[in-house]
Every structure is written in C-alpha cells, then in structure tokens.
Design a protein around this motif. Sequence first.
Motif, PDB file in Angstrom:
ATOM      1  N   MET A  92       0.853  -1.190   0.000  1.00 40.98           N
ATOM      2  CA  MET A  92       0.000   0.000   0.000  1.00 40.98           C
ATOM      3  C   MET A  92       0.901   1.256   0.000  1.00 40.98           C
ATOM      4  O   MET A  92       1.920   1.296   0.665  1.00 40.98           O
ATOM      5  CB  MET A  92      -0.874  -0.004   1.265  1.00 40.98           C
ATOM      6  N   THR A  93       0.483   2.271  -0.754  1.00 45.72           N
ATOM      7  CA  THR A  93       1.293   3.489  -0.793  1.00 45.72           C
ATOM      8  C   THR A  93       0.644   4.559   0.067  1.00 45.72           C
ATOM      9  O   THR A  93      -0.561   4.746   0.026  1.00 45.72           O
ATOM     10  CB  THR A  93       1.400   4.013  -2.238  1.00 45.72           C
ATOM     11  N   MET A  94       1.456   5.218   0.850  1.00 40.89           N
ATOM     12  CA  MET A  94       0.911   6.287   1.669  1.00 40.89           C
ATOM     13  C   MET A  94       1.620   7.580   1.318  1.00 40.89           C
ATOM     14  O   MET A  94       2.837   7.639   1.292  1.00 40.89           O
ATOM     15  CB  MET A  94       1.169   5.975   3.149  1.00 40.89           C
ATOM     16  N   THR A  95       0.875   8.605   1.011  1.00 42.59           N
ATOM     17  CA  THR A  95       1.526   9.898   0.802  1.00 42.59           C
ATOM     18  C   THR A  95       1.234  10.761   2.018  1.00 42.59           C
ATOM     19  O   THR A  95       0.098  10.816   2.485  1.00 42.59           O
ATOM     20  CB  THR A  95       1.004  10.600  -0.464  1.00 42.59           C
ATOM     21  N   ALA A  96       2.268  11.406   2.518  1.00 35.31           N
ATOM     22  CA  ALA A  96       2.079  12.242   3.701  1.00 35.31           C
ATOM     23  C   ALA A  96       1.175  13.417   3.344  1.00 35.31           C
ATOM     24  O   ALA A  96       1.229  13.927   2.230  1.00 35.31           O
ATOM     25  CB  ALA A  96       3.428  12.742   4.186  1.00 35.31           C
ATOM     26  N   THR A  97       0.337  13.831   4.279  1.00 29.31           N
ATOM     27  CA  THR A  97      -0.507  14.997   4.028  1.00 29.31           C
ATOM     28  C   THR A  97       0.382  16.230   4.018  1.00 29.31           C
ATOM     29  O   THR A  97       1.436  16.235   4.653  1.00 29.31           O
ATOM     30  CB  THR A  97      -1.545  15.158   5.158  1.00 29.31           C
ATOM     31  N   PRO A  98      -0.032  17.312   3.307  1.00 25.92           N
ATOM     32  CA  PRO A  98       0.800  18.518   3.284  1.00 25.92           C
ATOM     33  C   PRO A  98       1.102  18.992   4.700  1.00 25.92           C
ATOM     34  O   PRO A  98       2.201  19.412   5.027  1.00 25.92           O
ATOM     35  CB  PRO A  98      -0.070  19.534   2.531  1.00 25.92           C
ATOM     36  N   ASP A  99       0.115  18.849   5.609  1.00 22.42           N
ATOM     37  CA  ASP A  99       0.300  19.300   6.974  1.00 22.42           C
ATOM     38  C   ASP A  99       1.479  18.585   7.634  1.00 22.42           C
ATOM     39  O   ASP A  99       2.376  19.194   8.221  1.00 22.42           O
ATOM     40  CB  ASP A  99      -0.988  19.020   7.759  1.00 22.42           C
ATOM     41  N   LEU A 100       1.517  17.263   7.484  1.00 20.80           N
ATOM     42  CA  LEU A 100       2.595  16.509   8.125  1.00 20.80           C
ATOM     43  C   LEU A 100       3.925  16.711   7.420  1.00 20.80           C
ATOM     44  O   LEU A 100       4.979  16.634   8.036  1.00 20.80           O
ATOM     45  CB  LEU A 100       2.239  15.027   8.207  1.00 20.80           C
ATOM     46  N   MET A 101       3.878  16.965   6.110  1.00 20.30           N
ATOM     47  CA  MET A 101       5.142  17.241   5.424  1.00 20.30           C
ATOM     48  C   MET A 101       5.754  18.529   5.970  1.00 20.30           C
ATOM     49  O   MET A 101       6.958  18.617   6.174  1.00 20.30           O
ATOM     50  CB  MET A 101       4.920  17.356   3.920  1.00 20.30           C
ATOM     51  N   GLY A 102       4.895  19.503   6.251  1.00 21.76           N
ATOM     52  CA  GLY A 102       5.361  20.760   6.865  1.00 21.76           C
ATOM     53  C   GLY A 102       5.985  20.471   8.208  1.00 21.76           C
ATOM     54  O   GLY A 102       6.835  21.202   8.683  1.00 21.76           O
ATOM     55  N   ALA A 103       5.576  19.376   8.841  1.00 20.60           N
ATOM     56  CA  ALA A 103       6.103  19.013  10.157  1.00 20.60           C
ATOM     57  C   ALA A 103       7.299  18.068  10.032  1.00 20.60           C
ATOM     58  O   ALA A 103       7.691  17.443  10.997  1.00 20.60           O
ATOM     59  CB  ALA A 103       5.001  18.386  10.992  1.00 20.60           C
ATOM     60  N   HIS A 104       7.863  17.955   8.840  1.00 22.59           N
ATOM     61  CA  HIS A 104       9.077  17.156   8.619  1.00 22.59           C
ATOM     62  C   HIS A 104       8.917  15.685   8.969  1.00 22.59           C
ATOM     63  O   HIS A 104       9.836  15.068   9.491  1.00 22.59           O
ATOM     64  CB  HIS A 104      10.267  17.752   9.376  1.00 22.59           C
ATOM     65  N   GLN A 105       7.749  15.109   8.668  1.00 23.00           N
ATOM     66  CA  GLN A 105       7.586  13.667   8.875  1.00 23.00           C
ATOM     67  C   GLN A 105       7.999  12.932   7.605  1.00 23.00           C
ATOM     68  O   GLN A 105       7.685  13.380   6.495  1.00 23.00           O
ATOM     69  CB  GLN A 105       6.127  13.339   9.214  1.00 23.00           C
ATOM     70  N   PRO A 106       8.718  11.816   7.714  1.00 25.79           N
ATOM     71  CA  PRO A 106       9.117  11.088   6.505  1.00 25.79           C
ATOM     72  C   PRO A 106       7.887  10.596   5.747  1.00 25.79           C
ATOM     73  O   PRO A 106       6.861  10.305   6.357  1.00 25.79           O
ATOM     74  CB  PRO A 106       9.899   9.883   7.048  1.00 25.79           C
ATOM     75  N   ALA A 107       8.030  10.517   4.427  1.00 20.52           N
ATOM     76  CA  ALA A 107       6.952   9.920   3.624  1.00 20.52           C
ATOM     77  C   ALA A 107       7.172   8.415   3.658  1.00 20.52           C
ATOM     78  O   ALA A 107       7.736   7.826   2.729  1.00 20.52           O
ATOM     79  CB  ALA A 107       7.022  10.462   2.203  1.00 20.52           C
ATOM     80  N   TRP A 108       6.763   7.770   4.752  1.00 22.06           N
ATOM     81  CA  TRP A 108       6.927   6.315   4.880  1.00 22.06           C
ATOM     82  C   TRP A 108       6.206   5.654   3.713  1.00 22.06           C
ATOM     83  O   TRP A 108       5.016   5.904   3.510  1.00 22.06           O
ATOM     84  CB  TRP A 108       6.335   5.818   6.204  1.00 22.06           C
ATOM     85  N   PRO A 109       6.872   4.833   2.943  1.00 24.88           N
ATOM     86  CA  PRO A 109       6.238   4.310   1.730  1.00 24.88           C
ATOM     87  C   PRO A 109       5.206   3.219   1.988  1.00 24.88           C
ATOM     88  O   PRO A 109       4.413   2.913   1.120  1.00 24.88           O
ATOM     89  CB  PRO A 109       7.424   3.751   0.919  1.00 24.88           C
ATOM     90  N   ASP A 110       5.205   2.634   3.176  1.00 23.03           N
ATOM     91  CA  ASP A 110       4.350   1.482   3.410  1.00 23.03           C
ATOM     92  C   ASP A 110       3.613   1.663   4.741  1.00 23.03           C
ATOM     93  O   ASP A 110       4.159   1.425   5.818  1.00 23.03           O
ATOM     94  CB  ASP A 110       5.261   0.230   3.450  1.00 23.03           C
ATOM     95  N   ALA A 111       2.358   2.115   4.651  1.00 26.06           N
ATOM     96  CA  ALA A 111       1.588   2.431   5.866  1.00 26.06           C
ATOM     97  C   ALA A 111       1.381   1.189   6.723  1.00 26.06           C
ATOM     98  O   ALA A 111       1.370   1.275   7.954  1.00 26.06           O
ATOM     99  CB  ALA A 111       0.252   3.048   5.495  1.00 26.06           C
ATOM    100  N   GLY A 112       1.240   0.029   6.094  1.00 30.53           N
ATOM    101  CA  GLY A 112       1.018  -1.210   6.846  1.00 30.53           C
ATOM    102  C   GLY A 112       2.235  -1.554   7.685  1.00 30.53           C
ATOM    103  O   GLY A 112       2.124  -1.910   8.862  1.00 30.53           O
ATOM    104  N   ALA A 113       3.418  -1.407   7.087  1.00 33.08           N
ATOM    105  CA  ALA A 113       4.660  -1.713   7.811  1.00 33.08           C
ATOM    106  C   ALA A 113       4.862  -0.720   8.956  1.00 33.08           C
ATOM    107  O   ALA A 113       5.327  -1.084  10.045  1.00 33.08           O
ATOM    108  CB  ALA A 113       5.853  -1.660   6.847  1.00 33.08           C
TER     109      ALA A 113
END
Length: 384
Positions: free
Chosen positions: A1-22
């Motif tokens: 599954m692919t997860m894209t970080a929301t703009p809000d969380l990207m502003g908060a410097h959260q990694p774009a974890w590629p696998d939400a399940g993992a």
Amino acid sequence: MTMTATPDLMGAHQPAWPDAGALRATTGTLRWLPPLVEPEECAQLLDDLAAVTRGERVVLQAGECAELFTDSSPVRIRAKADQLYELGTRLRRTGRAPILVGRLAGQYAKPRSRPVETRDDGVEIPVYLGDAVNGRTPTVQARRPDPQRLLNAYAHAARGLRTLATGPATYTSHEALLLDYERALLRPDPFRGGRFASSAHTIWIGERTRAVDGPHIEFAAGVTNPVGVKIGPGAAPSEVSTLVARLSRGHPPGRLSLIVRMGPRHVDEQLPSIVRALGEDAPRVVWLSDAMHGNTIRSATGLKTRVLSKMIDEVEQFCAVLRAHGLHPGGLHLEITPDDVCECVNGDADLATGPTRYRSACDPRLNPKQADILVDRFSELLSD
Ligand code: PEP
Ligand code: MN
C-alpha cells in the motif's frame, strides 16, 4: 500500500513512509515494549532543572548532531559520556553543580532544509534523514524511509542506555521529530498523572517544527517530562510567549528550556524583546544557549562549518542579555565529539583552509579542544 504524507505533516518534517502497513506494524510493536527511561528519572531531572532557574545549577546538553546506530557500542557511548563529564568538571568552577544531558542514545532523526540532494554524478537523490529513517549510502534505494528502522532506533537507544547505567551519570535527550515513534513510546506517569515520553529523559522540539499550533508542540504539551524548544532568529516575542504559556503553565519552574540559537547579532537585537514579552514567566524558564545552529555557514569547499569565535560571541551576548534582565544563563546546548575532527574552525582566517577531517553525519561538531574553550568561556562569564 502506498501512503503519501498529508501537506500538513510534510510541513512538520515527517518522513513519507512508503508502506503504511509496515509503519503500523512497527509502531504496534513499539507500544508493547518497556519504557527506555523511567518516570522517576524524568522527575529527578525536573527537580534538577528547577535548581537552574534559581541560579544554583547549570546545564550542559551536548552530543552529536546526528547519532549513528554504530555509535551505540559501549566504547563509543563511554567516550562521549566521559567527554560530557570532563566538560562538566570545567563548569564546576562556576560554583554550580552541572547537570549533564547527552544528545545521546536516541538522537537518530534529522529535519533537513531540502528534501533532495545532487550527487557528484549529477543524480538527484532523497537526503539522509537520520538512522531512524533511512540509510546514509547515497543511493535512491538506501534513502527510502524504512519503518523497521524505528524498531532499530529503540534497540540502539536501549543499548546506549545500558552502558550509561553502568556508571557515566548523564541524562539522555533528542529532538522529538518522529511523531509515530514518540507517540508509540508514551507511557503512563504514575507519579504525576498523564503520560510521559519514555524515549528519553527530556526531548526538545526543533526550530523547524515549533509552530505553536503544530503537532510537535501539541506532543510536548501532552507529556510530563521536562521539554525544550529551539528559538531561532525568526521567533516573534508574541509567538514565544504563547509557546511558553502552553508548555510551562501549570508545571513547576524548570519544566521548559528555551534553547536560543539565533547567532550573535540576533541574540543582541531580538532576545531582549522576547525576555520582556515573557514577563513573569521568564524566570521560570531554563535559558540555554545553542551557539551552534545560528552560526552554520558554507565553507569555500562547500562543506557546512561554524566559526568558534562567533560561537563565543553568541554565548557572551546571551549571558549579557539575560543578566541585564535579572535572569540566570542556565547552560549550553552544543554539538560535540570526542574525536579529533576539524569540522568547526577556530577563526574566520581558518576558513581559507578548513574545515578538514570531516566525519559528521550532519552538522559540524566541536572537537574536544574547541568544546573546552567554549565551555571555559561560559564558566568564566558565570563566575564574573
Ligand atoms: C539540531 O539541533 O541538530 C537542529 C536541527 O537544530 P535546530 O532545530 O535548532 O535547527
Ligand atoms: Mn545539528
């Protein structure tokens, strides 16, 4: 599954974890693991920090900009703890007992100013975000965020803490950047009620993620640990008073450290109005000088460096402004290494040839001699 970080969380410097399940599986495991530090130890640090607000003690918070997992061996942790201890001995000249807080056993995640970098061969790759997120090897593959690394971060922090428990008396700290990790390590605080961050004795919120209504400040407001916030040159006095009210009211003095990292000129120009805006809250805060992050420049060779004489200027300005307002300079927040590197240079004249022997995974650190000089100058200022 692919997860894209929301703009809000990207502003908060959260990694774009590629696998939400993992990611969910990892944080699910972390939630069941024992706390890395105990609430009693965090409470002791709170008491110690209260003494700093009374001018009775002094803080040295120092260590790596970015710790590596390979830094968690007993030999490395002991070398770093020994350096902290020796610097603490220098601070004893002030007549105040030092409180040692390592950027140690958990400083594994970095906010970066740019999401990508260009390799020597012209290929653009994602930047290194700290061992808790991706690998340092400059390939697209290695730079992919891997949530399994959050479990490794826990395990390496635990290993480091084991060594610290065998003698070197230092508290641990890191930037609470990765909210998935930090939230998964929240544990009940049986003494004060509510929950404490069990990833370290104290955590701080960085300059890039300290938005008053952002998720990092919300996290810090919700824990019982002592917390810190970095304050850079762009911090408006009204913004800082809102932060201070949110993070320190209802808590004892010493709960909040303001870690001032402005650069010498800005300290002189901006710190006085911040102090005045805080009014009665100002003496309840632990005032720390991070003389590193407002002094980062690019050298002629393109490497990041810092000039020691400018850092000394910043510490002098910091002490002068606080003293002029009847406040106690509470201590230093530094990036240091026990290794013989020359990542920071001593004076402007050295910029032509330096830096050299560059080994930091991120920002330039003070070598032992440079750290001694800066700490000695601070000790002198406090003894005046
Ligand atoms: C750091 O302490 O390494 C850091 C990124 O600092 P700041 O948030 O002050 O830029
Ligand atoms: Mn840094």
